[in-house]
Enzyme design. Structure first.
Site, PDB file in Angstrom:
ATOM      1  N   TYR A   8       0.798  -1.441   0.186  1.00  0.00           N
ATOM      2  CA  TYR A   8       0.043  -0.082   0.201  1.00  0.00           C
ATOM      3  C   TYR A   8       0.920   1.172  -0.167  1.00  0.00           C
ATOM      4  CZ  TYR A   8      -4.429   2.445   1.037  1.00  0.00           C
ATOM      5  OH  TYR A   8      -5.552   3.383   1.028  1.00  0.00           O
ATOM      6  N   LYS A  29      -1.916   9.586   0.145  1.00  0.00           N
ATOM      7  CA  LYS A  29      -2.957   9.970   1.225  1.00  0.00           C
ATOM      8  C   LYS A  29      -2.489  10.880   2.075  1.00  0.00           C
ATOM      9  CE  LYS A  29      -6.691   7.938  -0.819  1.00  0.00           C
ATOM     10  NZ  LYS A  29      -7.813   8.770  -1.149  1.00  0.00           N
ATOM     11  N   THR A  38     -16.306  -1.892  -0.541  1.00  0.00           N
ATOM     12  CA  THR A  38     -16.524  -1.239  -1.871  1.00  0.00           C
ATOM     13  C   THR A  38     -15.733  -2.182  -2.857  1.00  0.00           C
ATOM     14  OG1 THR A  38     -14.274  -0.089  -1.931  1.00  0.00           O
ATOM     15  CG2 THR A  38     -16.408   1.193  -1.217  1.00  0.00           C
TER      16      THR A  38
END
Length: 260
Positions: free
Chosen positions: A152, A159, A190
């Site tokens: 990530y 972010k 999601t």
């Protein structure tokens, strides 16, 4: 009168997932909506149809927010259709799932452009349309801005940059009468989730989140809606975390497994 009656909101990446939930939430409060998408027009049109059923106006605009020229076209379209803007939600996100040693320049630029630079460039274009209207800007972040997750790195770093941009905008936009904040969520149920987590991790998240379930797009939309309200006027430059307690209870997974 609904609280957002007569206002106009742009939600980038609002064809599905969190963006769609935000569009529907704001529309339910009377806000006219600009649905933005890049690749999936059918999903964007479906969102627009659901928004329209709530009795508000809706425009669908294709634009890659990683491209400055397309950002300019997006805001030109808003100015032409509505003449002003009251709410801007920087939600569109993308990135690559790779270990940090495998991130090349192209992947890095792509991720940072869409997830961080777009907030800056869109805010610069939004501000003139918002001045004098008590505008609201909300960016969508994630816990990866503070915590390290496997593969990530590029997204998490982008972010973190997005949250920094949010803080600077919040202070510099005060004279313009514009409030700027961010909402940071843990893993959200999601379609995009599958691109960032390994198979089986969703089950683990459900088990270790203190409230016993994953965050939904509607959970995020509810907080965004509050930040767009007049009641949130004294909240500036903050990142509000929506994670069911995960970030403040790192021991939850240990207790769950009976290892404490």
């Amino acid at each position: 009168m609904k609280p957002l009656q007569g206002k106009v909101a742009l939600i980038t990446g609002s064809g599905r997932g969190i963006g769609k939930a935000i569009a529907l939430k704001l529309a339910s409060q009377g806000c006219d909506i600009v649905v933005n998408y890049f690749r999936r027009r059918e999903a964007a049109e479906q969102t627009a149809e659901e928004v329209r059923k709530l009795g508000v106006k809706v425009e669908v605009v294709k634009a890659n927010v990683g491209d400055p020229e397309k950002i300019a076209e997006l805001f030109d379209a808003i100015a032409k259709s509505f003449g002003h803007l009251d709410i801007f939600i920087s939600n569109a996100a993308s990135g690559v799932g790779r270990p940090i040693m495998d991130i090349d320049e192209k992947a890095w630029d792509w991720t940072l452009d869409i997830n961080a630079k777009a907030l800056l460039l869109c805010a610069q274009r939004a501000a003139p349309l918002m001045e004098g209207r008590n505008g609201k800007i909300v960016s969508i972040s994630s816990l990866g801005s503070k915590f390290v997750w496997p593969t990530y790195a590029a997204v998490g770093i982008s972010k973190a940059a997005l949250e920094a941009v949010t803080r600077y905008l919040a202070i510099e936009f005060i004279p313009k009468g514009i409030s700027v904040n961010a909402v940071s969520a843990s893993a959200v149920e999601t379609e995009a989730l599958k691109f960032y987590i390994k198979e089986g991790l969703v089950k683990d998240v459900k088990q270790t989140t203190p409230v016993g379930r994953m965050v939904t797009p509607e959970d995020v939309a509810n907080v965004v809606s509050f930040l767009c309200s007049e009641e949130a006027g004294m909240i500036r430059g903050q990142t509000i975390i929506v994670d069911g307690g995960t970030s403040v209870a790192p021991w939850a997974s240990v207790i769950e497994k009976g290892e404490g």
